[in-house]
Design an enzyme around this catalytic site. Structure first.
Site, PDB file in Angstrom:
ATOM      1  N   ASP A 227       0.875  -1.161   0.000  1.00 28.70           N
ATOM      2  CA  ASP A 227       0.000   0.000   0.000  1.00 28.70           C
ATOM      3  C   ASP A 227       0.919   1.219   0.000  1.00 28.70           C
ATOM      4  OD1 ASP A 227      -2.053   1.797   0.008  1.00 28.70           O
ATOM      5  OD2 ASP A 227      -3.156   0.861   1.651  1.00 28.70           O
TER       6      ASP A 227
HETATM    7  C1  BGC Z   1      -4.901   3.463  -0.064  1.00 26.06           C
HETATM    8  C2  BGC Z   1      -5.017   2.492  -1.219  1.00 26.06           C
HETATM    9  C3  BGC Z   1      -4.789   3.204  -2.511  1.00 26.06           C
HETATM   10  C4  BGC Z   1      -3.430   3.880  -2.475  1.00 26.06           C
HETATM   11  C5  BGC Z   1      -3.104   4.660  -3.736  1.00 26.06           C
HETATM   12  C6  BGC Z   1      -3.602   4.253  -0.109  1.00 26.06           C
HETATM   13  O1  BGC Z   1      -3.608   5.279   0.820  1.00 26.06           O
HETATM   14  O2  BGC Z   1      -4.961   2.759   1.157  1.00 26.06           O
HETATM   15  O3  BGC Z   1      -6.286   1.881  -1.208  1.00 26.06           O
HETATM   16  O4  BGC Z   1      -4.874   2.300  -3.577  1.00 26.06           O
HETATM   17  O5  BGC Z   1      -3.407   4.807  -1.397  1.00 26.06           O
HETATM   18  O6  BGC Z   1      -3.903   5.792  -3.802  1.00 26.06           O
END
Ligand code: BGC
Length: 741
Positions: A227
């Site tokens: 993530d």
């Molecule tokens: C979120 C993800 C997301 C990623 C990219 C993170 O903060 O938890 O779900 O895909 O950011 O935006």
């Protein structure tokens, strides 16, 4: 496809560099490996053109905003979800995106969870089935999916440090189950590991999770991506099984990886594995780009978004047949959300829609010449709304039916924080009470990302429509359902409890000092309410139709594959409609803790004309009937007589039957640590022990003393403690040895 030998010409530095992003959304192109572009997901393509802000939350290019998972999950329809996935894949490809960051398949453990709107359900079977359909749809269009957030990421509070402390059975049976199903059946190109820790170990550094389980047990062959910002120690993550750190840093973590290899603290084979996986992803992306594009999708996808949203709207209540709205009855439409709809959630999934249907306009369009008034009724910022309320009540009094749009404002729920409660704003409830007093024919239309307490709404309103969040075409879809253009078939994917204090995780949410104890264990959602026979406001699986259905002819067959369920569903009403057929199963008298019943299968009928029937056949797969046996660390199908219920919700079970399942025999070796009860339950050991005990006065065979059953008293004594009760320890050990396989 790029092969291993292609990378052997690359330096360690280059191979390490493949394992982190070039910038916020892309990977690096190095040597034979091309760059891959990723973006959010999941219910629309959030493609940012040009420079991105550091959080990646800047405005994005227009894309269709389909219903977020909170709505889509309520369709209970694999085919529909696969069509949404295919449309998303086509749009992603048109926007130059190789991997769409979704689906979000974490379990809705507690209604306060800030990202519940991005997740499908409180139930792993439903989540797994719909998530697999989404992945299959997207990837069929040549765009990769990213299964997220792996794993046990069920709240936002302290999300980058929090340890989800979960016992093995709920971890396997509730929180990992949908991931396992989707990895095995839909083969996502990537899996995104979550921010949180699992039982103390960061997901991004969790070798057990990323390597032993994901690759070893489930056969995952794609990229494990972090993530965004989840990596704290890149060498430790690479060793654990992480392939790609996102977003790109300044190369510092690449250097740490190279240094760790040089120092001998990181095996270079782990760096190679990560580089090869990223190279394979790049090759998949390249092949996907070669698929033809469809051209302009805006109109077609807006139409699809409306059709899908119509299938996501649950008819929770419908007294006196107030819905569908009868032609010619004047309407008072009330509530800010009718004019400024709340249709998606906040945070990384926020899409810039290609267009937006306004419910009020769509209602007017379908009402034709019937008068429709509009009053705002309340403010979403909590400022005094006495005058607005009075105006709305007057409008309701003057109309035949009041249609009241209530909900939770965008500022009150989003990624990044959890809610403190599940209440609708008090001002909205006051408005509802006053409107319903003057206009008993009051219909409430709800907009919200997480579950709200509905007891006061159910008491006051005649009818309730609840789509959660319904995407950019939701306004049109709500009008379709209100007027009966669409006969609702959606079902709740999450229980609506009577009160927040009833919810299973109530006392263990959101946790403290960076630990949250999943104290409710297996009993999440309806599993809890049913186990404790609690009253709920609206049960899991609930949803009404403008027609009625009958169930009959239940037939059950068990085999190696699991249980085959056959039932005939007939439309007994006077309108065409679809029925979501739900199958729950349980094992009364199980040797382990189990919910009374669990969803193990479901299907949606075709649209049945009045009087028409469909023979529905549903397989309850062995994997879905099995439990995680902590004695042997594997899935076990417990033998026994299973009860199977088929119905229209978890509390509207229409037919049921029993079927014998042969199951798996688990033989746990009997040792001196085993209890007397365990030893005597094994026939061979029991016979060997009978000889040892035979020589003792009275033996241990049972009988009663002091008014109690002796065996019940002594069954829990470990064999090695029997010496203290006069049993010859050497003879005991010899008896066990003789019995050893
Ligand atoms: C979120 C993800 C997301 C990623 C990219 C993170 O903060 O938890 O779900 O895909 O950011 O935006």
């Amino acid at each position: 496809m790029t092969s291993k030998s292609d990378l052997s010409d690359l330096s360690v530095e280059d191979r390490a560099a493949l394992g982190s992003g070039a910038d916020f959304w892309t990977t690096k192109a190095i040597g034979p490996v091309g760059s891959v572009t990723m973006t959010d997901g999941p219910h629309g393509v959030r493609r940012q053109a040009g420079a991105t802000d550091h959080l990646g939350l800047a405005q994005s290019l227009p894309a269709t905003c389909f219903p977020p998972a909170v709505g889509l999950g309520q369709s209970w329809d694999r085919d529909l979800v696969a069509r949404v996935g295919a449309a998303l894949g086509r749009e992603a490809r048109g926007l130059g995106v190789d991997v769409l960051l979704g689906p979000g398949i974490n379990i809705k453990r507690d209604p306060r969870g800030g990202r519940n709107f991005e997740y499908y359900s409180e139930d792993p079977h439903l989540t797994g089935a719909l998530g697999a359909a989404w992945v299959t749809g997207v990837q069929g269009a040549g765009v990769g999916a990213s299964l997220k957030h792996f794993a046990a990421n069920n709240a936002e509070y302290d999300r980058m440090r929090m340890s989800s402390d979960v016992d093995p059975r709920p971890l396997r049976e509730i929180y990992l189950r949908a991931f396992a199903h989707i990895v095995r059946t839909a083969r996502p190109w990537t899996v995104m590991c979550s921010y949180n820790r699992i039982n103390g170990v960061h997901a991004a550094q969790n070798r057990w999770l990323l390597t032993d389980v994901l690759r070893g047990e489930w056969g995952f062959d794609g990229v494990v991506v972090s993530d965004w910002g989840a990596v704290a120690d890149r060498p430790a993550s690479v060793a654990a099984g992480l392939d790609l750190e996102m977003p790109g840093g300044n190369g510092a973590s690449d250097a740490q990886v190279v240094a760790a290899v040089a120092a001998g603290t990181l095996d270079v084979s782990a760096v190679d594995r990560a580089a090869e996986n990223v190279a394979r992803l790049a090759a998949r992306a390249e092949a996907g780009r070669a698929l033809a594009e469809d051209g302009d999708t805006v109109d077609a996808h807006h139409r699809l978004a409306r059709e899908v949203a119509g299938r996501c709207v649950v008819l929770l209540q419908n007294e006196n047949g107030v819905l569908p709205l009868a032609p010619g009855r004047s309407l008072a439409v009330i509530g800010e959300f009718a004019a400024e709809p709340r249709y998606q959630g906040g945070g990384s999934s926020h899409v810039n829609p290609t267009r937006l249907d306004i419910p009020l306009d769509e209602i007017r369009a379908l009402a034709g010449t019937t008068p429709v008034t509009y009053s705002r009724g309340f403010t979403t910022d909590g400022t005094d709304s006495g005058a607005l309320r009075a105006e709305a009540v007057a409008a309701a009094r003057a109309a035949d039916v009041a249609v009241l749009f209530l909900g939770v404002a965008a500022a009150q729920e989003s990624e990044g924080f959890d809610r403190d409660d599940i209440e609708l704003p008090a001002g909205q409830l006051d408005l509802l009470t006053e409107v319903a007093q003057v206009r008993p024919e009051t219909v409430v239309v709800l907009a919200h990302g997480g579950v709200v307490r509905l007891a006061p709404v159910a008491r006051a309103a005649a009818a309730i429509l609840d789509g959660g969040l319904v995407g950019q075409a939701g306004g049109g879809a709500l009008a379709d359902v209100l007027f009966g253009v669409v006969n609702p078939s959606a079902r709740l994917a999450e229980t609506v409890p009577m009160a927040l204090a009833d919810v299973p995780a109530y006392q263990n949410f959101p946790g403290e000092h960076s630990h949250v104890r999943y104290g409710e264990g297996l009993f999440v959602g309806y599993r809890w309410y049913d186990h404790r026979a609690m009253t709920v406001c609206f049960p899991f699986g609930h949803g009404l139709s403008y027609t009625t259905f009958a169930y009959d002819g239940l037939a059950l067959d068990a085999g190696e594959y699991g249980i085959r369920v056959r039932v005939t569903v007939t439309n007994t009403g006077d309108r065409a409609g679809r029925e979501v057929v739900q199958v729950y199963s349980g094992l009364p008298g199980s040797a382990v803790a189990r919910p009374v019943r669990e969803l193990t299968g479901f299907a949606v009928t075709a649209e049945l004309e009045p009087g028409a029937s469909e023979d529905v056949s549903i397989l309850l797969a062995r994997d879905d009937l099995a439990y995680w046996d902590t004695r042997v660390d594997r899935w076990v199908l417990e033998p026994g007589t299973y009860r199977v219920w088929v119905g229209a919700s978890s509390r509207d079970l229409r037919v049921s039957g029993e079927v014998d399942v042969a199951g798996d025999q688990v033989r746990v070796p009997i040792t001196l640590e085993s209890t007397l009860g365990e030893a005597l339950a094994e026939p061979a050991t029991a016979a060997a022990l009978a000889e040892v005990f035979g020589g003792m006065a009275g033996g241990f065979g049972g009988g009663s003393a002091l008014g109690v059953d002796m065996m019940r008293m002594i069954a829990s004594i470990p064999l090695n403690r029997l010496a203290g009760f006069g049993v010859d320890a050497d003879r005991l050990a010899a008896a066990l040895d003789a019995d050893a396989p």
